[in-house]
Design an enzyme around this catalytic site. Structure first.
Site, PDB file in Angstrom:
ATOM      1  N   HIS A   1      66.813  15.615  80.588  1.00  0.00           N
ATOM      2  CA  HIS A   1      66.060  15.217  79.400  1.00  0.00           C
ATOM      3  C   HIS A   1      65.154  14.035  79.741  1.00  0.00           C
ATOM      4  O   HIS A   1      63.998  14.220  80.071  1.00  0.00           O
ATOM      5  CB  HIS A   1      67.025  14.876  78.251  1.00  0.00           C
ATOM      6  CG  HIS A   1      66.330  14.583  76.967  1.00  0.00           C
ATOM      7  ND1 HIS A   1      66.970  14.052  75.866  1.00  0.00           N
ATOM      8  CD2 HIS A   1      65.044  14.729  76.596  1.00  0.00           C
ATOM      9  CE1 HIS A   1      66.111  13.911  74.881  1.00  0.00           C
ATOM     10  NE2 HIS A   1      64.935  14.307  75.300  1.00  0.00           N
TER      11      HIS A   1
ATOM     12  N   HIS B   1      60.594  37.111  57.414  1.00  0.00           N
ATOM     13  CA  HIS B   1      59.404  37.621  56.739  1.00  0.00           C
ATOM     14  C   HIS B   1      58.170  37.487  57.609  1.00  0.00           C
ATOM     15  O   HIS B   1      57.593  36.399  57.723  1.00  0.00           O
ATOM     16  CB  HIS B   1      59.215  36.867  55.421  1.00  0.00           C
ATOM     17  CG  HIS B   1      58.002  37.318  54.645  1.00  0.00           C
ATOM     18  ND1 HIS B   1      57.638  38.640  54.530  1.00  0.00           N
ATOM     19  CD2 HIS B   1      57.073  36.610  53.948  1.00  0.00           C
ATOM     20  CE1 HIS B   1      56.548  38.731  53.787  1.00  0.00           C
ATOM     21  NE2 HIS B   1      56.180  37.515  53.430  1.00  0.00           N
TER      22      HIS B   1
ATOM     23  N   GLY C   1      68.136  20.562  71.398  1.00  0.00           N
ATOM     24  CA  GLY C   1      67.808  19.262  70.825  1.00  0.00           C
ATOM     25  C   GLY C   1      66.932  19.337  69.605  1.00  0.00           C
ATOM     26  O   GLY C   1      66.486  18.306  69.092  1.00  0.00           O
TER      27      GLY C   1
ATOM     28  N   GLY D   1      61.004  38.687  52.239  1.00  0.00           N
ATOM     29  CA  GLY D   1      59.662  38.751  51.676  1.00  0.00           C
ATOM     30  C   GLY D   1      59.355  40.187  51.329  1.00  0.00           C
ATOM     31  O   GLY D   1      60.193  41.082  51.496  1.00  0.00           O
ATOM     32  N   SER D   2      58.147  40.434  50.875  1.00  0.00           N
ATOM     33  CA  SER D   2      57.799  41.783  50.418  1.00  0.00           C
ATOM     34  C   SER D   2      57.924  42.811  51.537  1.00  0.00           C
ATOM     35  O   SER D   2      58.379  43.943  51.308  1.00  0.00           O
ATOM     36  CB  SER D   2      56.380  41.782  49.855  1.00  0.00           C
ATOM     37  OG  SER D   2      55.469  41.243  50.808  1.00  0.00           O
TER      38      SER D   2
ATOM     39  N   GLU E   1      59.991  42.982  53.848  1.00  0.00           N
ATOM     40  CA  GLU E   1      61.372  43.241  54.253  1.00  0.00           C
ATOM     41  C   GLU E   1      62.148  44.073  53.241  1.00  0.00           C
ATOM     42  O   GLU E   1      63.214  44.613  53.549  1.00  0.00           O
ATOM     43  CB  GLU E   1      62.119  41.918  54.483  1.00  0.00           C
ATOM     44  CG  GLU E   1      61.653  41.148  55.708  1.00  0.00           C
ATOM     45  CD  GLU E   1      60.240  40.639  55.558  1.00  0.00           C
ATOM     46  OE1 GLU E   1      59.426  40.894  56.465  1.00  0.00           O
ATOM     47  OE2 GLU E   1      59.945  39.996  54.520  1.00  0.00           O
TER      48      GLU E   1
ATOM     49  N   GLU F   1      63.697  29.705  56.396  1.00  0.00           N
ATOM     50  CA  GLU F   1      63.998  30.491  57.597  1.00  0.00           C
ATOM     51  C   GLU F   1      64.631  29.667  58.713  1.00  0.00           C
ATOM     52  O   GLU F   1      65.414  30.197  59.512  1.00  0.00           O
ATOM     53  CB  GLU F   1      62.714  31.165  58.105  1.00  0.00           C
ATOM     54  CG  GLU F   1      62.192  32.269  57.208  1.00  0.00           C
ATOM     55  CD  GLU F   1      61.261  31.762  56.105  1.00  0.00           C
ATOM     56  OE1 GLU F   1      60.700  32.595  55.380  1.00  0.00           O
ATOM     57  OE2 GLU F   1      61.124  30.513  55.981  1.00  0.00           O
TER      58      GLU F   1
END
Length: 526
Positions: free
Chosen positions: A280, A70, A400, A25-26, A28, A47
Protein backbone atom coordinates in the site's frame (compact mmCIF):
# COMPACT_ATOMS: atom_id res chain seq x y z
CA UNK A 1 -40.83 -24.61 -25.68
CA UNK A 2 -40.12 -22.69 -22.44
CA UNK A 3 -38.97 -19.09 -22.40
CA UNK A 4 -35.38 -17.94 -21.91
CA UNK A 5 -36.47 -16.59 -18.52
CA UNK A 6 -37.88 -19.93 -17.37
CA UNK A 7 -34.79 -21.89 -18.43
CA UNK A 8 -32.54 -19.32 -16.76
CA UNK A 9 -34.54 -19.41 -13.53
CA UNK A 10 -34.38 -23.19 -13.48
CA UNK A 11 -30.63 -23.18 -14.08
CA UNK A 12 -30.09 -20.75 -11.23
CA UNK A 13 -32.33 -22.82 -8.97
CA UNK A 14 -30.45 -26.04 -9.72
CA UNK A 15 -27.14 -24.27 -9.00
CA UNK A 16 -28.41 -22.92 -5.68
CA UNK A 17 -28.33 -19.24 -6.69
CA UNK A 18 -31.74 -18.49 -5.24
CA UNK A 19 -30.79 -15.49 -3.07
CA UNK A 20 -30.64 -12.41 -5.27
CA UNK A 21 -29.21 -9.11 -4.04
CA UNK A 22 -30.45 -6.21 -6.10
CA UNK A 23 -31.86 -2.78 -6.71
CA UNK A 24 -34.14 -3.09 -9.73
CA UNK A 25 -34.69 -0.72 -12.62
CA UNK A 26 -37.01 -0.94 -15.59
CA UNK A 27 -34.59 -3.07 -17.63
CA UNK A 28 -34.45 -5.68 -14.86
CA UNK A 29 -38.15 -6.21 -14.29
CA UNK A 30 -38.62 -8.77 -17.12
CA UNK A 31 -35.95 -11.02 -15.54
CA UNK A 32 -37.62 -10.72 -12.13
CA UNK A 33 -41.06 -11.60 -13.51
CA UNK A 34 -42.39 -15.06 -12.56
CA UNK A 35 -39.54 -15.56 -10.09
CA UNK A 36 -40.08 -18.99 -8.46
CA UNK A 37 -41.16 -19.11 -4.82
CA UNK A 38 -37.84 -20.68 -3.86
CA UNK A 39 -36.03 -17.42 -4.69
CA UNK A 40 -35.38 -14.66 -2.15
CA UNK A 41 -34.89 -11.12 -3.37
CA UNK A 42 -32.83 -8.97 -0.97
CA UNK A 43 -33.44 -5.32 -1.75
CA UNK A 44 -30.71 -2.75 -1.17
CA UNK A 45 -31.32 0.98 -1.51
CA UNK A 46 -28.08 1.70 -3.38
CA UNK A 47 -26.08 -0.51 -5.70
CA UNK A 48 -22.89 -0.07 -3.70
CA UNK A 49 -24.65 -1.46 -0.64
CA UNK A 50 -26.15 -4.24 -2.78
CA UNK A 51 -22.71 -5.46 -3.87
CA UNK A 52 -21.29 -5.07 -0.35
CA UNK A 53 -24.10 -7.18 1.13
CA UNK A 54 -23.67 -9.82 -1.57
CA UNK A 55 -19.90 -9.83 -0.99
CA UNK A 56 -20.36 -10.42 2.75
CA UNK A 57 -23.01 -13.07 2.16
CA UNK A 58 -20.89 -14.97 -0.39
CA UNK A 59 -17.82 -14.88 1.86
CA UNK A 60 -19.85 -16.06 4.87
CA UNK A 61 -21.56 -18.91 3.02
CA UNK A 62 -18.68 -19.86 0.73
CA UNK A 63 -21.06 -19.95 -2.24
CA UNK A 64 -21.49 -17.84 -5.41
CA UNK A 65 -24.22 -15.20 -5.22
CA UNK A 66 -26.34 -13.52 -7.87
CA UNK A 67 -26.37 -9.71 -8.00
CA UNK A 68 -28.95 -7.86 -10.11
CA UNK A 69 -28.02 -4.32 -11.19
CA UNK A 70 -29.64 -1.65 -13.37
CA UNK A 71 -27.96 -1.16 -16.72
CA UNK A 72 -24.96 1.21 -16.93
CA UNK A 73 -26.04 3.57 -14.16
CA UNK A 74 -26.56 0.88 -11.52
CA UNK A 75 -23.42 -0.92 -12.61
CA UNK A 76 -21.47 2.32 -12.30
CA UNK A 77 -22.82 2.91 -8.80
CA UNK A 78 -21.62 -0.57 -7.84
CA UNK A 79 -18.10 -0.41 -9.22
CA UNK A 80 -16.47 0.98 -6.09
CA UNK A 81 -17.88 -1.85 -3.99
CA UNK A 82 -16.95 -4.33 -6.68
CA UNK A 83 -13.24 -3.54 -6.23
CA UNK A 84 -13.41 -5.12 -2.77
CA UNK A 85 -15.11 -8.25 -4.13
CA UNK A 86 -12.40 -8.56 -6.78
CA UNK A 87 -9.61 -8.28 -4.22
CA UNK A 88 -11.25 -10.81 -1.88
CA UNK A 89 -11.84 -13.17 -4.84
CA UNK A 90 -15.57 -13.34 -4.13
CA UNK A 91 -17.51 -15.26 -6.81
CA UNK A 92 -20.30 -12.79 -7.53
CA UNK A 93 -22.41 -13.28 -10.67
CA UNK A 94 -23.47 -9.76 -11.65
CA UNK A 95 -26.48 -9.72 -13.96
CA UNK A 96 -27.41 -6.34 -15.43
CA UNK A 97 -30.40 -5.28 -17.48
CA UNK A 98 -29.99 -3.80 -20.94
CA UNK A 99 -32.32 -1.95 -23.29
CA UNK A 100 -34.20 -3.96 -25.90
CA UNK A 101 -31.95 -5.01 -28.76
CA UNK A 102 -33.30 -2.60 -31.40
CA UNK A 103 -32.66 0.33 -29.02
CA UNK A 104 -29.01 -0.38 -28.16
CA UNK A 105 -27.44 0.83 -31.42
CA UNK A 106 -29.29 4.19 -31.47
CA UNK A 107 -28.25 4.63 -27.82
CA UNK A 108 -31.76 5.01 -26.46
CA UNK A 109 -32.14 6.06 -22.84
CA UNK A 110 -30.92 3.32 -20.45
CA UNK A 111 -28.98 1.57 -23.20
CA UNK A 112 -25.58 0.43 -21.98
CA UNK A 113 -23.17 1.14 -24.82
CA UNK A 114 -20.51 -1.57 -25.09
CA UNK A 115 -21.85 -3.13 -21.91
CA UNK A 116 -19.29 -5.91 -21.63
CA UNK A 117 -16.45 -3.35 -21.60
CA UNK A 118 -18.04 -1.27 -18.85
CA UNK A 119 -16.89 -3.45 -15.95
CA UNK A 120 -13.50 -4.41 -17.35
CA UNK A 121 -10.82 -4.82 -16.16
CA UNK A 122 -12.45 -5.35 -12.75
CA UNK A 123 -14.39 -8.52 -13.46
CA UNK A 124 -12.88 -11.79 -14.55
CA UNK A 125 -15.30 -12.22 -17.45
CA UNK A 126 -17.95 -10.02 -19.05
CA UNK A 127 -20.32 -10.51 -21.97
CA UNK A 128 -23.58 -9.65 -23.62
CA UNK A 129 -25.15 -12.61 -25.46
CA UNK A 130 -25.29 -12.31 -29.23
CA UNK A 131 -28.88 -13.56 -29.31
CA UNK A 132 -31.67 -14.44 -26.90
CA UNK A 133 -31.14 -18.19 -27.27
CA UNK A 134 -27.57 -17.81 -25.99
CA UNK A 135 -28.64 -16.24 -22.67
CA UNK A 136 -28.88 -19.48 -20.61
CA UNK A 137 -25.48 -20.67 -21.84
CA UNK A 138 -23.92 -17.26 -21.16
CA UNK A 139 -25.48 -17.22 -17.68
CA UNK A 140 -23.95 -20.63 -17.02
CA UNK A 141 -20.56 -19.38 -18.22
CA UNK A 142 -20.85 -16.36 -15.90
CA UNK A 143 -21.36 -18.71 -12.95
CA UNK A 144 -18.64 -21.19 -13.89
CA UNK A 145 -16.13 -18.43 -14.66
CA UNK A 146 -16.86 -16.89 -11.23
CA UNK A 147 -16.33 -20.25 -9.53
CA UNK A 148 -13.19 -21.19 -11.47
CA UNK A 149 -11.52 -17.79 -11.25
CA UNK A 150 -12.92 -16.91 -7.81
CA UNK A 151 -13.69 -13.45 -9.16
CA UNK A 152 -16.88 -11.52 -10.02
CA UNK A 153 -18.30 -11.86 -13.52
CA UNK A 154 -20.71 -9.62 -15.43
CA UNK A 155 -23.50 -10.43 -17.86
CA UNK A 156 -25.62 -7.79 -19.62
CA UNK A 157 -28.92 -9.08 -21.02
CA UNK A 158 -31.33 -7.07 -23.23
CA UNK A 159 -34.66 -7.20 -21.47
CA UNK A 160 -36.61 -8.42 -24.53
CA UNK A 161 -34.51 -11.61 -24.45
CA UNK A 162 -36.19 -12.96 -21.33
CA UNK A 163 -39.59 -13.53 -22.94
CA UNK A 164 -38.11 -15.06 -26.10
CA UNK A 165 -38.58 -18.74 -26.79
CA UNK A 166 -35.61 -20.85 -25.77
CA UNK A 167 -34.37 -23.18 -28.46
CA UNK A 168 -33.96 -26.85 -27.72
CA UNK A 169 -30.19 -26.40 -27.49
CA UNK A 170 -30.70 -24.22 -24.40
CA UNK A 171 -31.89 -27.16 -22.32
CA UNK A 172 -28.62 -29.14 -21.92
CA UNK A 173 -27.19 -26.26 -19.87
CA UNK A 174 -29.51 -27.24 -17.01
CA UNK A 175 -27.44 -30.33 -16.25
CA UNK A 176 -23.98 -28.77 -16.60
CA UNK A 177 -21.33 -29.00 -13.87
CA UNK A 178 -17.76 -27.72 -13.95
CA UNK A 179 -15.24 -28.94 -11.39
CA UNK A 180 -11.59 -28.27 -10.71
CA UNK A 181 -8.78 -30.29 -9.10
CA UNK A 182 -5.48 -28.64 -8.18
CA UNK A 183 -3.25 -31.09 -6.33
CA UNK A 184 0.46 -30.87 -7.21
CA UNK A 185 1.89 -33.55 -9.47
CA UNK A 186 4.23 -36.07 -7.86
CA UNK A 187 7.40 -34.33 -9.10
CA UNK A 188 6.12 -30.93 -7.89
CA UNK A 189 5.16 -32.42 -4.53
CA UNK A 190 8.62 -33.93 -4.03
CA UNK A 191 10.27 -30.61 -4.92
CA UNK A 192 8.03 -28.64 -2.55
CA UNK A 193 8.58 -31.00 0.38
CA UNK A 194 12.31 -30.94 -0.26
CA UNK A 195 12.38 -27.14 -0.17
CA UNK A 196 10.56 -27.00 3.16
CA UNK A 197 12.60 -29.81 4.73
CA UNK A 198 15.86 -28.14 3.73
CA UNK A 199 14.93 -24.81 5.31
CA UNK A 200 16.74 -23.99 8.56
CA UNK A 201 14.40 -21.16 9.60
CA UNK A 202 11.19 -21.27 7.58
CA UNK A 203 8.59 -18.54 7.87
CA UNK A 204 4.90 -18.81 6.95
CA UNK A 205 2.91 -15.99 5.37
CA UNK A 206 -0.80 -16.75 5.17
CA UNK A 207 -3.39 -14.97 3.06
CA UNK A 208 -7.11 -14.45 3.32
CA UNK A 209 -7.70 -17.34 0.93
CA UNK A 210 -6.76 -19.67 3.78
CA UNK A 211 -9.82 -18.62 5.79
CA UNK A 212 -12.02 -18.41 2.70
CA UNK A 213 -11.20 -22.05 1.91
CA UNK A 214 -11.91 -23.23 5.48
CA UNK A 215 -8.22 -23.94 6.19
CA UNK A 216 -7.91 -21.90 9.41
CA UNK A 217 -7.35 -24.89 11.71
CA UNK A 218 -5.21 -26.66 9.11
CA UNK A 219 -2.90 -23.64 8.95
CA UNK A 220 -2.49 -23.77 12.74
CA UNK A 221 -1.58 -27.45 12.54
CA UNK A 222 1.01 -26.78 9.82
CA UNK A 223 2.61 -23.89 11.70
CA UNK A 224 2.88 -26.00 14.84
CA UNK A 225 4.33 -28.90 12.85
CA UNK A 226 6.99 -26.56 11.43
CA UNK A 227 7.29 -24.58 14.66
CA UNK A 228 7.42 -21.63 12.29
CA UNK A 229 6.57 -17.98 12.94
CA UNK A 230 3.46 -16.86 11.08
CA UNK A 231 2.63 -13.53 9.49
CA UNK A 232 -0.64 -12.60 7.83
CA UNK A 233 -0.11 -11.17 4.35
CA UNK A 234 -0.31 -7.38 3.94
CA UNK A 235 -3.69 -5.72 3.27
CA UNK A 236 -5.47 -8.61 4.96
CA UNK A 237 -9.21 -9.03 4.36
CA UNK A 238 -9.69 -12.27 6.32
CA UNK A 239 -7.81 -13.58 9.36
CA UNK A 240 -6.04 -16.86 8.45
CA UNK A 241 -4.56 -17.63 11.89
CA UNK A 242 -5.44 -17.00 15.58
CA UNK A 243 -4.01 -13.59 16.40
CA UNK A 244 -3.06 -14.53 19.99
CA UNK A 245 -1.32 -17.77 19.01
CA UNK A 246 2.31 -17.79 20.26
CA UNK A 247 3.60 -18.29 16.70
CA UNK A 248 1.63 -15.36 15.25
CA UNK A 249 3.64 -12.22 14.54
CA UNK A 250 0.82 -10.04 13.21
CA UNK A 251 -0.21 -8.59 9.86
CA UNK A 252 2.73 -7.69 7.65
CA UNK A 253 3.13 -3.96 7.05
CA UNK A 254 2.08 -2.98 3.55
CA UNK A 255 5.40 -1.55 2.37
CA UNK A 256 8.31 -3.16 0.51
CA UNK A 257 11.08 -2.26 2.98
CA UNK A 258 9.27 -3.23 6.22
CA UNK A 259 8.15 -6.55 4.72
CA UNK A 260 11.77 -7.36 3.86
CA UNK A 261 12.81 -6.45 7.42
CA UNK A 262 10.21 -8.88 8.79
CA UNK A 263 11.80 -11.66 6.70
CA UNK A 264 15.35 -11.12 7.93
CA UNK A 265 16.98 -14.21 9.41
CA UNK A 266 14.71 -16.64 7.53
CA UNK A 267 16.02 -18.67 4.64
CA UNK A 268 12.60 -19.70 3.29
CA UNK A 269 9.33 -17.74 3.21
CA UNK A 270 6.40 -20.00 2.34
CA UNK A 271 3.39 -17.93 1.21
CA UNK A 272 0.08 -19.79 1.22
CA UNK A 273 -3.14 -18.40 -0.22
CA UNK A 274 -1.99 -14.83 -0.84
CA UNK A 275 -0.65 -12.63 -3.62
CA UNK A 276 2.98 -11.54 -3.30
CA UNK A 277 2.30 -8.88 -2.05
CA UNK A 278 -0.48 -6.29 -1.94
CA UNK A 279 1.63 -3.34 -0.83
CA UNK A 280 0.00 0.00 0.00
CA UNK A 281 2.20 2.84 1.22
CA UNK A 282 5.28 3.25 -0.98
CA UNK A 283 8.29 2.41 1.19
CA UNK A 284 10.91 1.21 -1.31
CA UNK A 285 13.70 -1.22 -0.68
CA UNK A 286 14.82 -4.77 -1.52
CA UNK A 287 11.98 -7.23 -1.94
CA UNK A 288 13.82 -9.91 0.03
CA UNK A 289 16.80 -9.94 2.37
CA UNK A 290 20.04 -11.50 1.17
CA UNK A 291 19.84 -15.30 1.47
CA UNK A 292 16.04 -15.47 1.70
CA UNK A 293 14.01 -17.47 -0.82
CA UNK A 294 10.26 -17.09 -1.31
CA UNK A 295 7.89 -19.84 -2.41
CA UNK A 296 4.27 -18.94 -3.17
CA UNK A 297 1.42 -21.47 -3.30
CA UNK A 298 -1.85 -20.14 -4.66
CA UNK A 299 -4.74 -21.33 -6.80
CA UNK A 300 -4.89 -17.85 -8.37
CA UNK A 301 -2.83 -18.18 -11.53
CA UNK A 302 -2.90 -14.42 -12.13
CA UNK A 303 -1.45 -13.72 -8.69
CA UNK A 304 1.32 -16.24 -9.35
CA UNK A 305 2.13 -14.69 -12.73
CA UNK A 306 2.35 -11.06 -11.56
CA UNK A 307 4.47 -11.56 -8.41
CA UNK A 308 7.76 -9.60 -8.71
CA UNK A 309 9.95 -12.18 -6.97
CA UNK A 310 10.12 -15.75 -5.74
CA UNK A 311 8.96 -19.09 -7.14
CA UNK A 312 5.28 -19.96 -7.45
CA UNK A 313 3.28 -23.16 -7.55
CA UNK A 314 -0.30 -22.85 -8.83
CA UNK A 315 -2.10 -25.39 -6.70
CA UNK A 316 -4.69 -25.64 -3.96
CA UNK A 317 -3.21 -24.38 -0.66
CA UNK A 318 -5.34 -26.98 1.11
CA UNK A 319 -3.80 -29.82 -0.89
CA UNK A 320 -0.32 -28.47 -0.19
CA UNK A 321 -0.97 -28.16 3.55
CA UNK A 322 -2.21 -31.75 3.58
CA UNK A 323 0.86 -32.85 1.63
CA UNK A 324 3.26 -31.15 4.05
CA UNK A 325 1.47 -32.47 7.12
CA UNK A 326 1.95 -36.01 5.86
CA UNK A 327 5.58 -35.49 4.87
CA UNK A 328 6.96 -33.52 7.83
CA UNK A 329 7.80 -35.02 11.23
CA UNK A 330 5.91 -33.84 14.30
CA UNK A 331 7.59 -31.32 16.59
CA UNK A 332 8.62 -32.57 20.00
CA UNK A 333 8.41 -29.12 21.61
CA UNK A 334 4.92 -27.71 22.29
CA UNK A 335 4.24 -24.19 21.04
CA UNK A 336 3.18 -22.77 24.41
CA UNK A 337 0.06 -20.98 25.63
CA UNK A 338 -1.84 -18.25 23.81
CA UNK A 339 -0.88 -14.70 24.72
CA UNK A 340 -2.91 -13.13 27.53
CA UNK A 341 -5.18 -10.10 27.22
CA UNK A 342 -3.41 -6.75 27.67
CA UNK A 343 -4.87 -3.89 29.66
CA UNK A 344 -6.36 -1.31 27.28
CA UNK A 345 -5.00 2.19 26.98
CA UNK A 346 -7.39 4.82 28.33
CA UNK A 347 -7.90 8.10 26.50
CA UNK A 348 -6.75 11.43 27.91
CA UNK A 349 -10.05 12.98 26.86
CA UNK A 350 -13.76 12.56 27.55
CA UNK A 351 -13.85 10.02 24.74
CA UNK A 352 -13.00 6.33 24.89
CA UNK A 353 -9.74 5.05 23.48
CA UNK A 354 -10.44 2.51 20.69
CA UNK A 355 -8.56 -0.06 22.78
CA UNK A 356 -11.25 0.30 25.48
CA UNK A 357 -13.94 -0.37 22.88
CA UNK A 358 -12.18 -3.45 21.51
CA UNK A 359 -11.41 -4.82 24.97
CA UNK A 360 -15.13 -4.57 25.71
CA UNK A 361 -15.98 -6.44 22.51
CA UNK A 362 -13.41 -9.13 23.33
CA UNK A 363 -14.74 -9.62 26.86
CA UNK A 364 -18.49 -9.24 26.33
CA UNK A 365 -19.16 -10.81 22.94
CA UNK A 366 -19.14 -14.60 22.40
CA UNK A 367 -15.85 -16.14 21.28
CA UNK A 368 -17.23 -17.13 17.89
CA UNK A 369 -18.45 -13.64 16.97
CA UNK A 370 -17.85 -12.64 13.35
CA UNK A 371 -16.51 -9.10 13.05
CA UNK A 372 -16.80 -6.99 9.91
CA UNK A 373 -14.33 -4.14 10.38
CA UNK A 374 -14.09 -0.86 8.50
CA UNK A 375 -12.23 1.50 10.82
CA UNK A 376 -8.73 1.84 9.41
CA UNK A 377 -7.39 4.43 11.84
CA UNK A 378 -7.96 2.05 14.78
CA UNK A 379 -6.12 -0.87 13.19
CA UNK A 380 -3.27 -1.02 15.72
CA UNK A 381 -5.68 -0.89 18.64
CA UNK A 382 -7.80 -3.64 17.10
CA UNK A 383 -5.00 -6.18 16.78
CA UNK A 384 -3.62 -5.34 20.21
CA UNK A 385 -6.88 -6.06 22.04
CA UNK A 386 -8.83 -8.65 20.07
CA UNK A 387 -8.58 -12.41 20.56
CA UNK A 388 -9.86 -14.19 17.45
CA UNK A 389 -9.56 -17.98 17.41
CA UNK A 390 -12.27 -19.09 14.99
CA UNK A 391 -12.53 -19.27 11.21
CA UNK A 392 -14.68 -16.55 9.71
CA UNK A 393 -14.07 -14.17 12.61
CA UNK A 394 -12.77 -11.22 10.60
CA UNK A 395 -13.81 -9.45 7.39
CA UNK A 396 -12.26 -6.25 6.02
CA UNK A 397 -12.67 -4.33 2.71
CA UNK A 398 -10.18 -6.22 0.58
CA UNK A 399 -9.31 -3.38 -1.79
CA UNK A 400 -9.58 -0.68 0.87
CA UNK A 401 -12.67 0.78 -0.77
CA UNK A 402 -14.96 2.39 1.81
CA UNK A 403 -18.54 1.22 1.88
CA UNK A 404 -18.05 -2.51 2.46
CA UNK A 405 -18.34 -2.49 6.26
CA UNK A 406 -22.02 -1.85 6.96
CA UNK A 407 -23.36 -3.77 3.92
CA UNK A 408 -20.81 -6.52 4.50
CA UNK A 409 -21.98 -6.94 8.09
CA UNK A 410 -25.56 -7.27 6.86
CA UNK A 411 -24.52 -9.87 4.29
CA UNK A 412 -22.47 -11.86 6.81
CA UNK A 413 -25.40 -11.79 9.26
CA UNK A 414 -27.67 -13.18 6.54
CA UNK A 415 -25.15 -15.86 5.65
CA UNK A 416 -24.15 -16.91 9.19
CA UNK A 417 -27.33 -16.87 11.20
CA UNK A 418 -25.88 -19.32 13.74
CA UNK A 419 -23.28 -16.91 15.15
CA UNK A 420 -23.22 -13.30 16.40
CA UNK A 421 -22.14 -10.64 13.91
CA UNK A 422 -20.70 -7.23 14.80
CA UNK A 423 -19.87 -4.43 12.40
CA UNK A 424 -17.06 -2.20 13.71
CA UNK A 425 -17.47 0.88 11.55
CA UNK A 426 -15.78 4.28 11.53
CA UNK A 427 -17.84 7.42 11.09
CA UNK A 428 -15.98 8.26 7.90
CA UNK A 429 -16.73 4.96 6.20
CA UNK A 430 -20.27 4.52 7.53
CA UNK A 431 -21.71 7.11 5.16
CA UNK A 432 -20.67 5.10 2.11
CA UNK A 433 -22.96 2.17 2.92
CA UNK A 434 -25.43 3.63 5.38
CA UNK A 435 -28.49 2.45 3.43
CA UNK A 436 -27.66 -1.15 4.43
CA UNK A 437 -29.24 -0.34 7.81
CA UNK A 438 -32.63 -0.34 6.11
CA UNK A 439 -32.09 -3.86 4.76
CA UNK A 440 -31.00 -5.04 8.22
CA UNK A 441 -34.18 -3.58 9.69
CA UNK A 442 -36.43 -5.11 7.05
CA UNK A 443 -34.98 -8.57 7.65
CA UNK A 444 -34.68 -8.07 11.43
CA UNK A 445 -31.11 -9.31 11.43
CA UNK A 446 -29.53 -9.51 14.91
CA UNK A 447 -26.42 -7.59 13.82
CA UNK A 448 -24.72 -5.12 16.17
CA UNK A 449 -23.10 -2.06 14.64
CA UNK A 450 -20.48 -0.40 16.84
CA UNK A 451 -20.07 3.04 15.29
CA UNK A 452 -16.75 4.68 16.23
CA UNK A 453 -17.19 8.45 15.96
CA UNK A 454 -14.05 10.58 16.04
CA UNK A 455 -15.23 13.30 13.68
CA UNK A 456 -12.39 12.77 11.22
CA UNK A 457 -11.04 10.66 8.39
CA UNK A 458 -8.45 9.31 10.80
CA UNK A 459 -6.52 7.14 8.37
CA UNK A 460 -6.15 10.08 5.99
CA UNK A 461 -4.73 12.20 8.81
CA UNK A 462 -2.07 9.51 9.28
CA UNK A 463 -1.39 9.45 5.53
CA UNK A 464 -1.16 13.23 5.39
CA UNK A 465 1.80 12.99 7.76
CA UNK A 466 3.32 10.10 5.80
CA UNK A 467 3.05 12.04 2.53
CA UNK A 468 4.09 15.39 3.97
CA UNK A 469 0.79 17.20 3.35
CA UNK A 470 -0.42 18.19 6.84
CA UNK A 471 -2.53 21.09 5.48
CA UNK A 472 -4.79 18.95 3.25
CA UNK A 473 -8.45 20.06 3.51
CA UNK A 474 -11.52 17.87 3.90
CA UNK A 475 -10.31 15.61 6.71
CA UNK A 476 -12.89 16.60 9.35
CA UNK A 477 -16.51 15.44 9.38
CA UNK A 478 -18.22 17.05 12.39
CA UNK A 479 -21.93 17.18 13.13
CA UNK A 480 -22.93 13.56 12.38
CA UNK A 481 -25.36 11.78 14.70
CA UNK A 482 -25.69 8.18 13.59
CA UNK A 483 -28.25 7.33 16.26
CA UNK A 484 -30.78 9.58 14.53
CA UNK A 485 -29.78 8.28 11.10
CA UNK A 486 -30.13 4.66 12.22
CA UNK A 487 -33.53 5.24 13.80
CA UNK A 488 -34.69 6.85 10.55
CA UNK A 489 -33.88 3.57 8.79
CA UNK A 490 -35.70 1.57 11.48
CA UNK A 491 -32.69 0.43 13.54
CA UNK A 492 -32.73 1.09 17.32
CA UNK A 493 -29.69 3.10 18.36
CA UNK A 494 -27.90 4.21 21.51
CA UNK A 495 -25.19 6.79 22.15
CA UNK A 496 -22.78 5.14 24.58
CA UNK A 497 -20.56 7.48 26.61
CA UNK A 498 -18.49 5.23 28.90
CA UNK A 499 -16.72 1.87 29.00
CA UNK A 500 -19.08 0.32 31.54
CA UNK A 501 -22.14 1.50 29.64
CA UNK A 502 -20.68 -0.04 26.49
CA UNK A 503 -19.99 -3.34 28.24
CA UNK A 504 -23.54 -3.44 29.60
CA UNK A 505 -24.98 -2.77 26.15
CA UNK A 506 -22.81 -5.45 24.50
CA UNK A 507 -23.88 -7.99 27.11
CA UNK A 508 -27.45 -7.72 25.82
CA UNK A 509 -28.55 -10.03 23.02
CA UNK A 510 -31.45 -8.40 21.14
CA UNK A 511 -33.04 -10.34 18.31
CA UNK A 512 -32.91 -7.35 15.95
CA UNK A 513 -30.34 -4.96 14.51
CA UNK A 514 -28.95 -2.19 16.71
CA UNK A 515 -26.40 0.59 16.49
CA UNK A 516 -24.14 1.68 19.36
CA UNK A 517 -22.47 5.03 18.72
CA UNK A 518 -19.25 5.51 20.69
CA UNK A 519 -17.19 8.69 20.68
CA UNK A 520 -13.52 7.72 20.43
CA UNK A 521 -10.16 9.45 20.59
CA UNK A 522 -8.30 9.90 17.32
CA UNK A 523 -5.60 7.25 16.76
CA UNK A 524 -3.40 6.15 13.86
CA UNK A 525 -3.38 2.78 12.04
CA UNK A 526 0.09 1.83 13.31
Amino acid sequence: MPSVRRVSHEFLERQGLTTVFGNPGSNELPFLAELPDSFRYVLGLHEGAVVGMADGYAQATGRPVLVNLHAASGSGNAMGALTNAVASRTPLVVLAGQQVRPAIGPEANLASVDASALMKPLVGWAAEPACAQDVPRALAQALFEAELQRRPTYLSVPYDDWAAEAGENCLPVLDRRVRRAESPAAQQADWLVGQVRAARRPLLVLGGDIDTAGLFDDAVALAERLNSPVWAAPSQFRLPFPNRHPLFRGVLPAGIAPVARAFEGHDLVLVLGAPVFRYHEYLPGRYLPEGTRLLQVTDDASAAARAPMGEALVASPGAVIDLLMKALPAQATPTGPYRSDPEPVTAKSPHLHPEEVFAALRDEMPRDTAYVVESTSTNASWWKQMDLRHSGSYYFPAAGGLGFGLPGAVGVAMGQQDRPVVGVIGDGSANYGITALWTAAQHQLPVTVVLLRNGSYGALRWFSGLLGVPDAPGLDIPGLDFTRIAEGYGVPAQHVTGAEELRAALAERPGHPRLLQVDTALTSPS
